[in-house]
Design a protein around this motif. Structure first.
Motif, PDB file in Angstrom:
ATOM      1  N   ILE A   1      -2.982  10.584   4.133  1.00  0.00           N
ATOM      2  CA  ILE A   1      -2.102  11.217   5.444  1.00  0.00           C
ATOM      3  C   ILE A   1      -3.263  12.207   6.296  1.00  0.00           C
ATOM      4  CG2 ILE A   1      -0.580  11.614   4.560  1.00  0.00           C
ATOM      5  CD1 ILE A   1      -1.186  14.184   3.339  1.00  0.00           C
ATOM      6  N   ASP A   2      -4.755  12.117   5.474  1.00  0.00           N
ATOM      7  CA  ASP A   2      -5.272  13.284   6.280  1.00  0.00           C
ATOM      8  C   ASP A   2      -6.862  12.297   6.436  1.00  0.00           C
ATOM      9  OD1 ASP A   2      -4.210  15.381   7.316  1.00  0.00           O
ATOM     10  OD2 ASP A   2      -4.512  15.945   5.163  1.00  0.00           O
ATOM     11  N   ASN A   3      -7.028  10.773   6.669  1.00  0.00           N
ATOM     12  CA  ASN A   3      -8.393  10.295   6.383  1.00  0.00           C
ATOM     13  C   ASN A   3      -7.919   8.982   5.988  1.00  0.00           C
ATOM     14  OD1 ASN A   3      -7.756   8.283   3.404  1.00  0.00           O
ATOM     15  ND2 ASN A   3      -7.567  11.135   3.047  1.00  0.00           N
ATOM     16  N   MET A   4      -8.869   8.466   7.159  1.00  0.00           N
ATOM     17  CA  MET A   4      -9.029   6.720   7.549  1.00  0.00           C
ATOM     18  C   MET A   4     -10.435   6.285   7.118  1.00  0.00           C
ATOM     19  SD  MET A   4      -7.111   5.603  10.996  1.00  0.00           S
ATOM     20  CE  MET A   4      -6.822   4.113  11.599  1.00  0.00           C
TER      21      MET A   4
ATOM     22  N   ASP B   1     -13.192  16.208  11.348  1.00  0.00           N
ATOM     23  CA  ASP B   1     -13.391  17.033  10.573  1.00  0.00           C
ATOM     24  C   ASP B   1     -15.376  16.635   9.958  1.00  0.00           C
ATOM     25  OD1 ASP B   1     -11.444  18.904  11.109  1.00  0.00           O
ATOM     26  OD2 ASP B   1     -10.317  18.010   9.820  1.00  0.00           O
ATOM     27  N   GLU B   2     -14.630  15.280   9.054  1.00  0.00           N
ATOM     28  CA  GLU B   2     -15.706  14.672   8.157  1.00  0.00           C
ATOM     29  C   GLU B   2     -16.112  13.476   8.607  1.00  0.00           C
ATOM     30  OE1 GLU B   2     -17.000  14.111   3.664  1.00  0.00           O
ATOM     31  OE2 GLU B   2     -15.453  15.535   4.588  1.00  0.00           O
ATOM     32  N   LEU B   3     -17.470  12.774   8.823  1.00  0.00           N
ATOM     33  CA  LEU B   3     -17.628  11.612   9.287  1.00  0.00           C
ATOM     34  C   LEU B   3     -18.934  11.083   8.932  1.00  0.00           C
ATOM     35  CD1 LEU B   3     -16.453   9.336  11.332  1.00  0.00           C
ATOM     36  CD2 LEU B   3     -18.235   9.985  13.193  1.00  0.00           C
ATOM     37  N   TYR B   4     -18.706   9.622   7.834  1.00  0.00           N
ATOM     38  CA  TYR B   4     -20.332   9.595   7.457  1.00  0.00           C
ATOM     39  C   TYR B   4     -19.871   8.586   7.244  1.00  0.00           C
ATOM     40  CZ  TYR B   4     -17.393   9.200   2.774  1.00  0.00           C
ATOM     41  OH  TYR B   4     -16.364   9.297   1.968  1.00  0.00           O
ATOM     42  N   VAL B   5     -20.614   6.504   6.420  1.00  0.00           N
ATOM     43  CA  VAL B   5     -20.587   5.313   6.168  1.00  0.00           C
ATOM     44  C   VAL B   5     -20.938   5.476   5.455  1.00  0.00           C
ATOM     45  CG1 VAL B   5     -21.887   3.677   7.151  1.00  0.00           C
ATOM     46  CG2 VAL B   5     -21.645   5.439   9.325  1.00  0.00           C
ATOM     47  N   GLU B   6     -20.518   4.837   4.327  1.00  0.00           N
ATOM     48  CA  GLU B   6     -20.562   4.090   3.165  1.00  0.00           C
ATOM     49  C   GLU B   6     -21.147   2.029   3.485  1.00  0.00           C
ATOM     50  OE1 GLU B   6     -18.699   4.799  -1.183  1.00  0.00           O
ATOM     51  OE2 GLU B   6     -17.354   4.498   0.640  1.00  0.00           O
ATOM     52  N   ARG B   7     -22.418   2.640   2.306  1.00  0.00           N
ATOM     53  CA  ARG B   7     -23.016   1.174   3.125  1.00  0.00           C
ATOM     54  C   ARG B   7     -22.738   0.180   1.606  1.00  0.00           C
ATOM     55  NH1 ARG B   7     -25.480   1.970   7.828  1.00  0.00           N
ATOM     56  NH2 ARG B   7     -25.989   4.853   7.962  1.00  0.00           N
ATOM     57  N   ASP B   8     -23.368  -0.737   1.722  1.00  0.00           N
ATOM     58  CA  ASP B   8     -23.774  -1.981   0.521  1.00  0.00           C
ATOM     59  C   ASP B   8     -22.470  -1.880   0.303  1.00  0.00           C
ATOM     60  OD1 ASP B   8     -26.919  -1.817   0.905  1.00  0.00           O
ATOM     61  OD2 ASP B   8     -26.885  -0.385   0.108  1.00  0.00           O
ATOM     62  N   LEU B   9     -21.548  -2.407   0.973  1.00  0.00           N
ATOM     63  CA  LEU B   9     -19.881  -2.999  -0.101  1.00  0.00           C
ATOM     64  C   LEU B   9     -19.647  -3.698  -0.298  1.00  0.00           C
ATOM     65  CD1 LEU B   9     -17.736  -0.044   1.717  1.00  0.00           C
ATOM     66  CD2 LEU B   9     -18.648   0.311  -0.487  1.00  0.00           C
ATOM     67  N   ALA B  10     -18.977  -4.619  -1.353  1.00  0.00           N
ATOM     68  CA  ALA B  10     -18.774  -5.759  -1.968  1.00  0.00           C
ATOM     69  C   ALA B  10     -16.804  -6.038  -1.429  1.00  0.00           C
ATOM     70  CB  ALA B  10     -19.175  -6.365  -2.583  1.00  0.00           C
TER      71      ALA B  10
ATOM     72  N   ILE C   1     -16.927   3.315   7.596  1.00  0.00           N
ATOM     73  CA  ILE C   1     -16.747   4.499   8.413  1.00  0.00           C
ATOM     74  C   ILE C   1     -15.515   5.091   8.107  1.00  0.00           C
ATOM     75  CG2 ILE C   1     -16.789   4.979  10.646  1.00  0.00           C
ATOM     76  CD1 ILE C   1     -17.556   2.103  11.811  1.00  0.00           C
ATOM     77  N   ASN C   2     -15.943   5.861   7.444  1.00  0.00           N
ATOM     78  CA  ASN C   2     -15.152   7.063   6.619  1.00  0.00           C
ATOM     79  C   ASN C   2     -14.873   7.897   7.275  1.00  0.00           C
ATOM     80  OD1 ASN C   2     -15.162   5.241   4.237  1.00  0.00           O
ATOM     81  ND2 ASN C   2     -16.426   6.023   4.043  1.00  0.00           N
ATOM     82  N   MET C   3     -13.343   9.001   7.746  1.00  0.00           N
ATOM     83  CA  MET C   3     -12.962  10.089   8.237  1.00  0.00           C
ATOM     84  C   MET C   3     -12.231  11.520   8.072  1.00  0.00           C
ATOM     85  SD  MET C   3     -12.138   8.014  12.109  1.00  0.00           S
ATOM     86  CE  MET C   3     -13.065   6.840  11.138  1.00  0.00           C
ATOM     87  N   THR C   4     -12.265  11.558   7.350  1.00  0.00           N
ATOM     88  CA  THR C   4     -10.897  13.158   7.501  1.00  0.00           C
ATOM     89  C   THR C   4     -10.831  13.931   9.162  1.00  0.00           C
ATOM     90  OG1 THR C   4     -12.060  13.096   5.623  1.00  0.00           O
ATOM     91  CG2 THR C   4     -10.352  14.969   5.834  1.00  0.00           C
ATOM     92  N   LYS C   5     -10.100  13.668   8.924  1.00  0.00           N
ATOM     93  CA  LYS C   5      -9.381  15.376  10.404  1.00  0.00           C
ATOM     94  C   LYS C   5      -7.899  15.594   9.741  1.00  0.00           C
ATOM     95  CE  LYS C   5      -8.288  16.346  15.109  1.00  0.00           C
ATOM     96  NZ  LYS C   5      -8.428  15.353  16.178  1.00  0.00           N
TER      97      LYS C   5
END
Length: 456
Positions: free
Chosen positions: A345-348, A376-385, A310-314
């Motif tokens: 610094i602006d993302n987690m 400001d931005e939010l998305y999910v990245e799938r199929d990770l190992a 779960i990636n987010m930027t602010k």
């Protein structure tokens, strides 16, 4: 005094039972024996635990699937008849299953725990009868008598501290003690199973409670390998590794020994030895508190799939007091545990197991993050190992990380995440699932060049 655990493949048939008896006879220090339910006899076979789960799923208010019931009975009948044991054992097996179904019929969770536990419980009784038929002084010890006092959450039993003084009393019983793995009893009197790797957990708890000199874990491989043999042909065998190294490798997919099973023996610093039931003369792999470093910084490489990020930027996130705390509070409220939280610094990003985001859970989590954290931005990245590079000597060696990134580049694997703990016992890399096998093979060849099949 040693505690010995035999996995499902080690007790899958009468032939395997005979190997177990021979192993126990070979070392008089082997005192307590923990058994799993009968496992697969061949690749196309079904584990007894899976047969019991199928039976549990078929139980209704008044009846159950007779075919599923008979399939379970047949597994034990085959063993009992081939070992020429008293046929009354089958009456006990059948009666036990009927009793569990009757006791827990009204609760699916309790029924599932009760029937799953039957696999180990019945196998321990049959093993005891077999050892006695050979003239051995052997006693079946139920988890209740052993003092295996656990919490009352079905499928997620946790041993309680007051269990250990009760377990210590088993030292006074003469002869072999045969104890079923995988479950304990709550104060409410319920059968409660441990999570994955439950028999390993039982063995470790009993070893700690008895202050054993060693905990032997017998399975179907000669040793633990530095990488999965499914990914690399004839990988190096490990003769010794530390608890911390095993914990990191087990977390990342090493299936030989479950990571939760180490906890009880770690506190007592009891060595664990993983050995092969089919080749007991092989040295196996020892897991110890500390080991001599031999100049090899990396001892193992492991990988696991089923992650998402779960990636987010602010903007100015780093100056916002309490951002991380509020984010983790949202996950806690929604019952989602996180694995890693790499950040800038602006993302987690929050790495979680994909199976946790089901039945609308993902939408609820994302909506709360948007509304409560105003990202400001939010998305999910799938199929990770996740790939873990592990070794106690890594913190004393320059260039370990550069070798890893070089190997991943050669494999054509795009790095999604890099994480290294403060102890520097491991480095973790996130890659796409489709790249994981090539990545692991490339890492193996760069850290273990042209030394296939040797020991570490």
């Amino acid at each position: 005094m040693k505690v010995v655990k035999f996995g499902g493949s080690s007790v899958a048939s009468a032939t395997q039972y005979k190997k177990v008896a021979s192993i126990l006879a070979a070392d008089p220090e082997r005192k307590a024996v923990i058994v799993s339910a009968p496992g697969k006899r061949h690749a196309e076979d079904t584990k007894t635990t899976d047969l019991l789960i199928r039976l549990a799923d078929s139980v209704g208010e008044r009846d159950f699937n007779e075919e599923a019931f008979q399939a379970v009975l047949k597994r034990y009948r085959d063993i009992i008849e081939e070992l020429e044991l008293d046929s009354s054992l089958m009456t006990e097996v059948e009666g036990h299953l009927h009793e569990v179904i009757s006791m827990y019929r009204q609760s699916k969770d309790r029924l599932l725990d009760g029937l799953k536990a039957s696999g180990e419980d019945l196998n321990a009784k049959v093993m005891t009868a077999y050892l006695q038929s050979l003239g051995r002084k052997a006693t079946y010890i139920s988890p209740k008598k052993a003092g295996m006092i656990v919490t009352d959450e079905p499928g997620n039993a946790q041993i309680l501290p007051e269990a250990y003084p009760e377990i210590a009393k088993l030292r006074d019983i003469e002869g072999l003690l045969v104890i079923p793995g995988f479950f304990g009893y709550s104060y409410e009197g319920n059968i409660v199973t441990f999570p994955r790797g439950g028999s390993d957990i039982t063995g470790s708890i009993i070893a700690a409670g008895l202050d054993a000199t060693e905990y032997e874990n017998f399975t179907d491989v000669d040793s633990i390998y530095c990488v999965s043999p499914k990914m690399v042909d004839k990988p190096r065998e490990l003769k010794e590794l530390t608890y911390r190294e095993m914990r990191e490798l087990a977390y990342s997919g090493f299936s030989v020994f479950h990571d939760e099973a180490l906890q009880p023996v770690v506190h007592k610093k009891i060595p664990v030895c993983v050995k092969n039931t089919n080749r007991p003369e092989a040295r196996g792999t020892r897991i110890v508190a500390s080991r001599e470093l031999d100049g090899r910084p990396v001892i193992g490489i492991a990988s696991d799939e089923g992650f998402c990020s779960i990636n987010m930027t602010k903007y100015l996130m780093n100056r916002e007091l309490g951002f991380g705390r509020r984010l983790l509070a949202i996950l806690e409220d929604e019952g989602v545990s996180y694995e890693h939280t790499p950040s800038g610094i602006d993302n987690m990003s929050v790495i979680v197991r994909s199976h946790q985001l089901y039945n609308g859970q993902e939408a609820r989590v994302l909506n709360r993050i948007r509304e409560e954290l105003q990202v400001d931005e939010l998305y999910v990245e799938r199929d990770l190992a996740m790939i873990m590079v592990v070794g106690e000597g890594m913190n004393q060696t320059i260039g370990i990380a550069s070798k890893a990134t070089q190997a991943l580049a050669q494999a054509g694997a795009n790095i999604k995440m890099i994480n290294q703990g403060s102890s520097e016992v491991s480095m973790m890399f996130g890659v796409n699932v489709e790249d994981v096998e090539r990545a692991v093979q490339s890492l193996y060849h760069i850290y273990f060049p042209a030394e296939v099949g040797q020991e570490v």
